[in-house]
Scaffold this motif. Structure first.
Motif, PDB file in Angstrom:
ATOM      1  N   ALA A 176       0.860  -1.168   0.088  1.00 29.48           N
ATOM      2  CA  ALA A 176      -0.014   0.033   0.047  1.00 29.48           C
ATOM      3  C   ALA A 176       0.884   1.247   0.006  1.00 29.48           C
ATOM      4  CB  ALA A 176      -0.800   0.024   1.223  1.00 29.48           C
ATOM      5  N   GLY A 177       1.904   1.167   0.827  1.00 26.74           N
ATOM      6  CA  GLY A 177       2.857   2.449   0.766  1.00 26.74           C
ATOM      7  C   GLY A 177       3.505   2.575  -0.527  1.00 26.74           C
ATOM      8  N   MET A 209      -2.967   6.386   2.784  1.00 28.76           N
ATOM      9  CA  MET A 209      -1.553   6.941   3.157  1.00 28.76           C
ATOM     10  C   MET A 209      -1.073   8.007   2.237  1.00 28.76           C
ATOM     11  SD  MET A 209       0.157   3.271   3.328  1.00 28.76           S
ATOM     12  CE  MET A 209       1.823   3.770   3.608  1.00 28.76           C
ATOM     13  N   CYS A 210      -1.835   8.292   0.990  1.00 33.54           N
ATOM     14  CA  CYS A 210      -1.041   9.204   0.004  1.00 33.54           C
ATOM     15  C   CYS A 210      -1.799  10.598   0.452  1.00 33.54           C
ATOM     16  CB  CYS A 210      -1.605   8.828  -1.456  1.00 33.54           C
ATOM     17  SG  CYS A 210      -3.452   8.877  -1.710  1.00 33.54           S
ATOM     18  N   GLN A 211      -1.106  11.735  -0.046  1.00 40.08           N
ATOM     19  CA  GLN A 211      -1.573  13.224   0.211  1.00 40.08           C
ATOM     20  C   GLN A 211      -2.457  13.477  -0.586  1.00 40.08           C
ATOM     21  OE1 GLN A 211       2.034  15.498   0.459  1.00 40.08           O
ATOM     22  NE2 GLN A 211       2.619  14.590   2.567  1.00 40.08           N
ATOM     23  N   HIS A 212      -2.279  13.230  -2.014  1.00 40.27           N
ATOM     24  CA  HIS A 212      -3.171  13.479  -3.142  1.00 40.27           C
ATOM     25  C   HIS A 212      -4.351  12.615  -3.233  1.00 40.27           C
ATOM     26  CE1 HIS A 212      -4.578  14.504  -7.048  1.00 40.27           C
ATOM     27  NE2 HIS A 212      -4.796  13.183  -7.434  1.00 40.27           N
ATOM     28  N   LYS A 213      -5.642  13.214  -3.231  1.00 41.82           N
ATOM     29  CA  LYS A 213      -6.754  12.511  -3.325  1.00 41.82           C
ATOM     30  C   LYS A 213      -7.365  12.591  -4.539  1.00 41.82           C
ATOM     31  CE  LYS A 213      -5.893  11.522   1.157  1.00 41.82           C
ATOM     32  NZ  LYS A 213      -5.355  10.358   1.490  1.00 41.82           N
ATOM     33  N   HIS A 245       4.442  -7.695   6.974  1.00 38.84           N
ATOM     34  CA  HIS A 245       3.371  -6.452   7.484  1.00 38.84           C
ATOM     35  C   HIS A 245       4.086  -4.945   7.061  1.00 38.84           C
ATOM     36  CE1 HIS A 245       2.042  -9.886   9.890  1.00 38.84           C
ATOM     37  NE2 HIS A 245       0.786  -9.201   9.686  1.00 38.84           N
ATOM     38  N   SER A 246       5.077  -4.836   6.329  1.00 32.31           N
ATOM     39  CA  SER A 246       5.381  -3.832   5.778  1.00 32.31           C
ATOM     40  C   SER A 246       4.789  -3.323   4.602  1.00 32.31           C
ATOM     41  CB  SER A 246       6.983  -3.817   5.559  1.00 32.31           C
ATOM     42  OG  SER A 246       7.565  -2.483   4.845  1.00 32.31           O
ATOM     43  N   PRO A 247       4.076  -2.118   4.807  1.00 30.33           N
ATOM     44  CA  PRO A 247       3.342  -1.768   3.551  1.00 30.33           C
ATOM     45  C   PRO A 247       4.401  -1.011   2.446  1.00 30.33           C
ATOM     46  CG  PRO A 247       3.684   0.090   5.305  1.00 30.33           C
ATOM     47  CD  PRO A 247       3.989  -1.193   5.801  1.00 30.33           C
ATOM     48  N   MET A 248       5.739  -0.953   2.555  1.00 28.58           N
ATOM     49  CA  MET A 248       6.432  -0.695   1.546  1.00 28.58           C
ATOM     50  C   MET A 248       7.172  -1.883   0.874  1.00 28.58           C
ATOM     51  SD  MET A 248       6.240   2.206   2.024  1.00 28.58           S
ATOM     52  CE  MET A 248       7.329   2.825   0.386  1.00 28.58           C
ATOM     53  N   LEU A 249       6.689  -3.138   1.196  1.00 23.64           N
ATOM     54  CA  LEU A 249       7.056  -4.387   0.430  1.00 23.64           C
ATOM     55  C   LEU A 249       6.153  -5.284  -0.170  1.00 23.64           C
ATOM     56  CD1 LEU A 249      10.275  -5.516   2.948  1.00 23.64           C
ATOM     57  CD2 LEU A 249      10.346  -4.415   0.662  1.00 23.64           C
ATOM     58  N   SER A 250       5.934  -5.395  -1.338  1.00 22.73           N
ATOM     59  CA  SER A 250       5.054  -6.322  -1.941  1.00 22.73           C
ATOM     60  C   SER A 250       5.509  -7.889  -1.635  1.00 22.73           C
ATOM     61  CB  SER A 250       4.949  -6.230  -3.497  1.00 22.73           C
ATOM     62  OG  SER A 250       6.108  -5.905  -3.970  1.00 22.73           O
ATOM     63  N   SER A 251       4.743  -8.649  -1.776  1.00 23.10           N
ATOM     64  CA  SER A 251       5.169 -10.038  -1.389  1.00 23.10           C
ATOM     65  C   SER A 251       6.234 -10.485  -2.128  1.00 23.10           C
ATOM     66  CB  SER A 251       3.629 -11.185  -1.568  1.00 23.10           C
ATOM     67  OG  SER A 251       3.190 -10.960  -2.952  1.00 23.10           O
ATOM     68  N   TYR A 252       6.445 -10.395  -3.343  1.00 22.64           N
ATOM     69  CA  TYR A 252       7.440 -10.997  -4.319  1.00 22.64           C
ATOM     70  C   TYR A 252       8.757 -10.356  -3.743  1.00 22.64           C
ATOM     71  CZ  TYR A 252       7.286  -6.844  -7.249  1.00 22.64           C
ATOM     72  OH  TYR A 252       7.477  -5.459  -7.832  1.00 22.64           O
ATOM     73  N   LYS A 253       8.749  -9.304  -3.038  1.00 20.95           N
ATOM     74  CA  LYS A 253      10.048  -8.615  -2.483  1.00 20.95           C
ATOM     75  C   LYS A 253      10.527  -9.092  -1.009  1.00 20.95           C
ATOM     76  CE  LYS A 253       9.338  -4.452  -5.030  1.00 20.95           C
ATOM     77  NZ  LYS A 253       9.189  -2.985  -5.023  1.00 20.95           N
ATOM     78  N   TRP A 254       9.438  -9.918  -0.265  1.00 24.31           N
ATOM     79  CA  TRP A 254       9.863 -10.682   0.806  1.00 24.31           C
ATOM     80  C   TRP A 254      11.014 -11.447   0.715  1.00 24.31           C
ATOM     81  CZ3 TRP A 254       4.229 -12.557   2.272  1.00 24.31           C
ATOM     82  CH2 TRP A 254       3.363 -11.321   2.189  1.00 24.31           C
TER      83      TRP A 254
END
Length: 545
Positions: free
Chosen positions: A108-109, A139-143, A507-516
């Motif tokens: 998400a991040g 999380m994003c500033q722009h909506k 559980h990090s929002p900055m890591l997608s599953s393929y990066k674990w």
């Protein structure tokens, strides 16, 4: 500056620059092939003719216009391969907007960073990614002004402030929207995000002429025509997904797109037989799984004119096996998000040249240039010998398929583009016939199942753990994925455990599953240079031992 033309170029220039667009190519097919099939969705059983597909794109285009979306605005979508993906792609062209498909395998991040970078006016997402999309939007500033949920399966709860796709387009006109903007071949029509060496993603602009000539490139190299049915087995948000036998070239050629929502070897073979697919497209790991399934299924693949792969070369033994099991016509391409594919192996090159990346495509130039110890770019004409032994950096000039820059990122543009060439960071050799063999990467990028993974991003996440003093990430060999991520961590607290690290990354929002990371090693120290820089290559050597 005085022009030295021998004729009056005004009409050609004005006509070419305003009419040589992807939308005009699609609309020609709507006119001449209106009753022929353009797209099939096997899961729903729906099949759209070119006329019907145009109507669906028009309805979305009018809805976007009502939301204030116009020239150069961004329409962002987090969608699986689906009818709505194609509607978004075409509707953006129709209103002069920029279609921006997003990698739904990100955290998400990461998606929030992309939203803030592109500031979309409309954001569409698949209900299957409802939690992911909600997290990114929070999380994003722009909506985004319009947030639309595509509920493919039905029954999903629509969050407050969001609108269901069918309601969003309900009652909208089926007529072509007016072209009330000035179209130009240099207009950005698609924006694709590729992983950055830091947590900041890189937006790759694709302009109108890039779209048209990417389609032409595929039509020329497959070759692809109006009688073909394609099925890309990878996600369309990739350059190799949307442009290699995906919606872009197939609909420009007047062929038919068969949608594979997500990959399953058995399902792929069933569709290939049932719909008489002429071109299957996928990365080598997918082809390997397809071959194993075919050994059991014995599907009728007689309609196949070819299988096209990108992402990594085939080894000769594997290539020979696939030629027997699947089709005698295998194509293998090498390239980048920034330039599409740029070297190619055709069936007549295989299996003899299997293992190489092929040689440059018809309209492209690919060179290997000297590696400078100080990290500066070699000049484009500073080429290494074509002896199959001397290592050099692979650089690419692809004016037909590249805009030669990143969106909103002048620093990375200056770093990667030079004198009309993309400096890939890939290292390899080439022979007297200019066949290129890729041997490694300058920037230590990991390629796992066709996904580009940069160690520094994962290291940045690990280093934020309160019990981590330092970390280093490398790729290690894996039979299925090519490489997987391994993390080496120096603890600041002796109580740190592998289980804690796994949970933290998952559980990090900055890591997608393929990066674990698939492996974790808690170590006492990591190798550094005299100036304190991590030496990833030393770590790889130690890991091999």
């Amino acid at each position: 500056m005085q022009n030295n033309y021998t004729y009056d170029v005004a009409m050609f220039r004005d006509t070419f620059e305003t009419r040589f667009t992807y939308l005009n190519g699609f609309m020609r097919n709507v006119s001449r092939f209106k009753t022929r099939p353009a797209m099939t969705d096997p899961l729903s059983g729906r099949r759209w003719t070119y006329e019907e597909l145009n109507i669906e794109a028009n309805r979305l285009a009018h809805a976007l216009r009502a939301s204030g979306v116009g020239k150069n605005d961004v329409v962002m979508f987090t969608l699986l391969n689906s009818p709505e993906f194609v509607f978004c792609y075409l509707a953006a062209h129709k209103v002069g907007a920029i279609a921006c498909p997003v990698n739904y395998r990100q955290g998400a991040g990461e998606i929030a960073l992309v939203i803030d970078d592109s500031c979309p006016k409309a954001f569409l997402y698949d209900a299957e990614f409802g939690e992911l999309s909600a997290g990114a939007l929070n999380m994003c500033q722009h909506k985004p002004g319009a947030v639309v949920m595509v509920d493919y399966k039905g029954g999903a709860q629509v969050p407050k402030g969001h609108i269901l796709y069918k309601d969003y387009v309900s009652g909208q006109s089926e007529d072509d929207p007016p072209v009330d903007f000035h179209p130009h071949i240099y207009d950005e029509t698609t924006r694709l995000y590729t992983s950055g060496t830091t947590s900041r993603p890189k937006g790759v602009p694709v302009n109108n002429v890039n779209e048209v000539l990417s389609a032409h490139d595929v039509m020329m190299h497959f070759p692809l025509g109006p009688t073909d049915r394609t099925m890309n087995m990878t996600p369309w948000f990739h350059r190799g997904g949307i442009h290699s036998g995906g919606p872009c070239p197939t609909l420009y050629a007047g062929g038919e797109v068969v949608i594979l929502r997500d990959f399953s070897p058995k399902r792929c073979l069933e569709y290939a037989e049932k719909y008489k697919i002429s071109f299957l497209i996928g990365v080598p790991t997918i082809i390997a799984m397809l071959a194993r399934a075919q050994e059991r299924a014995h599907a009728d693949l007689s309609a196949l004119r070819g299988i096209v792969t990108m992402g990594a070369p085939f080894e000769k033994a594997a290539c020979e096996r696939y030629l027997q099991l699947l089709t005698p016509n295998i194509f293998n391409g090498y390239g980048t998000t920034e330039t599409f594919w740029n070297t190619f192996l055709r069936p007549f090159d295989l299996p003899d040249m299997a293992g190489s990346a092929g040689r440059s495509c018809t309209d492209d130039d690919v060179r290997l240039v000297a590696l400078h110890e100080d990290g500066t770019h070699a000049e484009p004409d500073e080429m290494v010998p074509r002896d199959g032994m001397t290592a050099g950096e692979i650089i690419i000039s692809s004016p037909a398929k590249s805009a030669f820059c990143y969106f909103n990122n002048p620093e990375m543009t200056a770093q990667k583009f030079y004198k009309g060439w993309l400096y890939t960071g890939d290292v390899g050799t080439w022979d007297e016939n200019e066949f290129v063999t890729v041997s490694g990467r300058k920037d230590d990028m990991i390629v796992s199942a066709g996904e580009n993974i940069y160690p520094t991003q994962i290291e940045a996440v690990l280093n934020e753990h309160p019990k981590v003093a330092e970390s280093a990430v490398i790729g290690i060999p894996d039979k299925l994925r090519g490489e997987v991520v391994a993390a080496y961590v120096v603890p600041s607290d002796d109580s740190l455990s592998v289980a804690e690290l796994k949970d933290y990354c998952m559980h990090s929002p900055m890591l997608s599953s393929y990066k674990w990371p698939r492996e974790y090693h808690i170590v006492n120290e990591l190798p550094h240079t005299a100036t304190g820089k991590l030496m990833h290559y030393k770590l790889r050597q130690q890991a091999q031992k």
